[in-house]
Design a protein around this motif. Structure first.
Motif, PDB file in Angstrom:
ATOM      1  N   GLN A 134      57.597  66.637   5.244  1.00  0.00           N
ATOM      2  CA  GLN A 134      57.894  65.345   4.645  1.00  0.00           C
ATOM      3  C   GLN A 134      56.849  64.293   5.002  1.00  0.00           C
ATOM      4  O   GLN A 134      56.372  63.561   4.143  1.00  0.00           O
ATOM      5  CB  GLN A 134      59.289  64.871   5.071  1.00  0.00           C
ATOM      6  N   ILE A 135      56.477  64.206   6.278  1.00  0.00           N
ATOM      7  CA  ILE A 135      55.554  63.134   6.672  1.00  0.00           C
ATOM      8  C   ILE A 135      54.110  63.442   6.273  1.00  0.00           C
ATOM      9  O   ILE A 135      53.273  62.535   6.207  1.00  0.00           O
ATOM     10  CB  ILE A 135      55.641  62.827   8.179  1.00  0.00           C
ATOM     11  N   SER A 136      53.811  64.719   5.962  1.00  0.00           N
ATOM     12  CA  SER A 136      52.478  65.056   5.456  1.00  0.00           C
ATOM     13  C   SER A 136      52.518  65.389   3.970  1.00  0.00           C
ATOM     14  O   SER A 136      51.482  65.700   3.381  1.00  0.00           O
ATOM     15  CB  SER A 136      51.907  66.255   6.217  1.00  0.00           C
ATOM     16  N   GLU A 137      53.714  65.381   3.406  1.00  0.00           N
ATOM     17  CA  GLU A 137      53.962  65.726   2.004  1.00  0.00           C
ATOM     18  C   GLU A 137      53.412  67.123   1.672  1.00  0.00           C
ATOM     19  O   GLU A 137      52.778  67.353   0.641  1.00  0.00           O
ATOM     20  CB  GLU A 137      53.431  64.645   1.073  1.00  0.00           C
ATOM     21  N   GLY A 138      53.651  68.047   2.616  1.00  0.00           N
ATOM     22  CA  GLY A 138      53.346  69.450   2.381  1.00  0.00           C
ATOM     23  C   GLY A 138      51.921  69.870   2.667  1.00  0.00           C
ATOM     24  O   GLY A 138      51.540  71.018   2.401  1.00  0.00           O
ATOM     25  N   GLN A 139      51.116  68.968   3.248  1.00  0.00           N
ATOM     26  CA  GLN A 139      49.688  69.269   3.395  1.00  0.00           C
ATOM     27  C   GLN A 139      49.316  69.972   4.697  1.00  0.00           C
ATOM     28  O   GLN A 139      48.193  70.443   4.846  1.00  0.00           O
ATOM     29  CB  GLN A 139      48.881  67.969   3.258  1.00  0.00           C
ATOM     30  N   LEU A 140      50.227  70.025   5.652  1.00  0.00           N
ATOM     31  CA  LEU A 140      49.930  70.685   6.921  1.00  0.00           C
ATOM     32  C   LEU A 140      50.256  72.174   6.838  1.00  0.00           C
ATOM     33  O   LEU A 140      51.320  72.559   6.363  1.00  0.00           O
ATOM     34  CB  LEU A 140      50.721  70.051   8.062  1.00  0.00           C
ATOM     35  N   GLU A 141      49.323  72.987   7.315  1.00  0.00           N
ATOM     36  CA  GLU A 141      49.543  74.434   7.383  1.00  0.00           C
ATOM     37  C   GLU A 141      49.438  74.876   8.842  1.00  0.00           C
ATOM     38  O   GLU A 141      48.607  74.362   9.595  1.00  0.00           O
ATOM     39  CB  GLU A 141      48.493  75.169   6.546  1.00  0.00           C
ATOM     40  N   PHE A 142      50.273  75.811   9.216  1.00  0.00           N
ATOM     41  CA  PHE A 142      50.306  76.272  10.601  1.00  0.00           C
ATOM     42  C   PHE A 142      50.098  77.776  10.677  1.00  0.00           C
ATOM     43  O   PHE A 142      50.656  78.528   9.880  1.00  0.00           O
ATOM     44  CB  PHE A 142      51.634  75.896  11.258  1.00  0.00           C
TER      45      PHE A 142
END
Length: 613
Positions: A134-142
């Motif tokens: 939510q806070i990255s709007e789906g842009q973080l990948e782990f």
């Protein structure tokens, strides 16, 4: 009968108000705001425009709603959540790069993570994963690390014992049982405490969100203890509890190995249990490195009209004659400029906030002092950053972290160490942590081919370095350099006993002391985990009183000091802060999203099953 009518009217009003408080406000979160990750941005100039944008008044958005002091994960989480709720947010960072403990730095071709070493609870549709989405709007990948995520060494030389910790819903406990076959009952009881702690911690968070008088009434009346044992567990001493489970000192270390500067005798069993449970469903590392986190969260804040500016040291929180915060003073060269907003969020810790940023006449107020007295300063952190020529394969490095202890009596070894004089402390380090970020991030080989790096961490006393506190960074003198080098040499030599190939391949080394952490991270007395996580702090009544709102109207606290340490702890501190500012329990919104995502996943699996038939 009139009293009955009045009672039912009151009940209806109360029920309606409660429903409106819980469900009547628009959620800042939505599934629609999450989009597929964009290609990784490798252009450093474009990245710097986001995470290294310098402060000037013309870059401050007009008609601000919120100012956030500090760009650590707690401040960015609060800022992004408030931005998605329609607030115009400005984040101010004193360092030349945003991110706090999530920032990375590159030196001589080596990239080092400063405070993020691995994160747990990021499996599909977990609450933490949903919050990050939510806070990255789906842009973080782990990147999920291999199941063997931690190795623990106890003792030295021929007396050294090695234990391994694996992730997995059932594998973690099963693997530990194999290593300690004579302590089956102790391990099962500890994992039961882990389960209760993990499943019921939201009750402790709720204490911070409902009216304080209600929280204290529930606790003092004993009603809370009837609801869940978590309130009692939170205030239970770790050493006392594990002593009832086992006399095996090595196993006791396993139950408390994730050290944060507090010996088990002064720790809450709940915190120690939560830290281990955190990795039960896997350990993860951000693809692209830790700086991906601030990079993408800041872009969310910017999307909704806000901004994040660095080289913006806040010198004072502005408080009007009515006792309400209305903005901040920012140092700009030799001058101070004012930036105004109706809400101020401080993510720089309770000590910095109340002892340095508030006007002097407010600092001495009884209610401010009472709030300060709830906390103690945390231990300082000491880090050694080492860069090597060679790949992880060539050097024998791996993504698994290593926790090294010279003795299996953590209480005694930590107490003895912190009681040492400054002169002998560097030669008597009892424990350390080793992490190899270049082996965790699959894209590190693309950004820095043929190079590897290692970060070593231990806890130290601020007082050992205090004599140099008034000197300038990188100009503290030869005595300081030699003193910190003694710590670094001993830590690195210890690491070389595990990874002998690194010794001859070392081409770069940098050292961060508590003074470095104060300068770059704004960490009071160099405590990267902020205020001390001692047992008093986690007594249920203290948990209820230590909340995001403050005695100063419109001033709120975010980050590690609100709930607990670490990336996840600070993120939840940001969510709790945003919930307090919005007067809306946003965790309910996150839980609704979780339910929707689970339904969506179930439908996908059902369709997949049909296709196979």
């Amino acid at each position: 009968m009139m009293w009955l009518v009045v009672f039912f009217v009151w009940l209806a009003v109360w029920a309606g108000g409660t429903y409106w408080y819980l469900f009547g406000k628009k959620s800042p979160f939505s599934l629609e705001s999450v989009r597929p990750p964009a290609p990784r941005e490798f252009d450093q100039k474009k990245r710097d425009k986001v995470i290294k944008q310098g402060f000037s008044l013309d870059k401050v958005p007009q008609n601000l709603d919120v100012i956030v002091i500090g760009s650590g994960i707690g401040g960015l989480t609060a800022g992004a959540t408030l931005a998605k709720a329609g607030k115009k947010v400005l984040v101010l960072e004193q360092h030349d790069q945003a991110g706090g403990c999530c920032h990375t730095y590159v030196e001589k071709g080596f990239e080092f993570d400063v405070g993020l070493h691995y994160i747990g609870q990021l499996h599909e549709n977990s609450l933490l994963r949903i919050a990050f989405d939510q806070i990255s709007e789906g842009q973080l990948e782990f990147q999920e690390l291999k199941p063997h995520f931690d190795t623990i060494h106890i003792g030295l030389g021929d007396e050294k014992r090695e234990y391994t910790v694996f992730s997995g819903k059932t594998e973690m406990e099963a693997h530990l049982l194999k290593q300690f076959p004579d302590d089956t009952e102790a391990i099962k009881k500890f994992f039961k405490i882990m389960k209760i702690s993990a499943k019921k911690t939201h009750y402790l968070a709720t204490l911070k969100l409902i009216p304080k008088w209600v929280s204290l009434f529930l606790l003092k009346s004993g009603i809370a203890d009837l609801i869940s044992p978590v309130f009692r567990i939170s205030g239970t001493c770790a050493t006392e509890y594990v002593n009832t489970l086992t006399s095996n000192k090595d196993l006791q270390v396993i139950f408390a190995y994730l050290f944060y500067g507090v010996p088990p005798k002064d720790s809450s069993i709940l915190i120690n249990a939560l830290l281990i449970h955190h990795y039960k469903r896997g350990a993860y590392y951000p693809k692209g490195g830790a700086s991906e986190i601030p990079f993408h969260i800041i872009r969310t804040i910017q999307k909704y009209g806000g901004n994040c500016l660095v080289r913006a040291p806040v010198s004072q929180i502005l408080v009007n004659e009515k006792g309400a915060a209305y903005g901040v003073k920012v140092k700009k060269g030799q001058e101070e400029v004012e930036v105004h907003a109706p809400v101020v969020v401080s993510n720089c810790g309770v000590f910095t906030t109340f002892q340095k940023l508030l006007p002097p006449e407010i600092q001495v107020r009884t209610d401010i002092q009472d709030r300060l007295n709830m906390m103690k300063h945390g231990r300082g952190s000491f880090l050694v950053f080492s860069g090597f020529d060679g790949t992880e394969e060539e050097l024998g490095l791996e993504s698994t972290n290593f926790w090294l202890f010279k003795d299996n009596d953590l209480d005694k070894s930590m107490e003895d160490f912190f009681a040492l004089s400054k002169e002998v402390a560097p030669d008597n380090i009892p424990m350390m942590f080793i992490t190899m970020p270049s082996a965790k991030d699959p894209e590190a080989k693309i950004r820095h081919p043929g190079k590897s790096c290692m970060t070593i961490l231990t806890m130290v006393k601020y007082e050992w370095f205090e004599e140099w506190k008034d000197t300038t960074v990188r100009k503290r003198g030869e005595d300081y350099v030699n003193y910190k080098k003694r710590f670094a040499d001993n830590l690195f030599a210890w690491a070389c006993t595990l990874f002998p190939k690194i010794k001859d391949k070392l081409v770069f080394q940098d050292v961060a002391t508590p003074l470095s952490n104060m300068h770059y991270l704004g960490a009071q007395r160099g405590a990267m985990y902020s205020a001390e996580h001692n047992l008093d702090r986690f007594q249920a009544e203290a948990v209820a009183k230590n909340r995001s709102d403050t005695p100063i109207k419109n001033l709120y606290i975010s980050g590690q000091d609100v709930f607990s340490c670490g990336i996840a702890g600070a993120l939840h501190g940001g969510l709790l802060c945003a919930a307090t500012v919005l007067d809306h329990i946003i965790y309910i919104d996150l839980l609704f999203l979780k339910k929707k995502l689970k339904r969506r996943k179930a439908k996908e699996l059902a369709l997949l099953a049909k296709k196979k038939l």
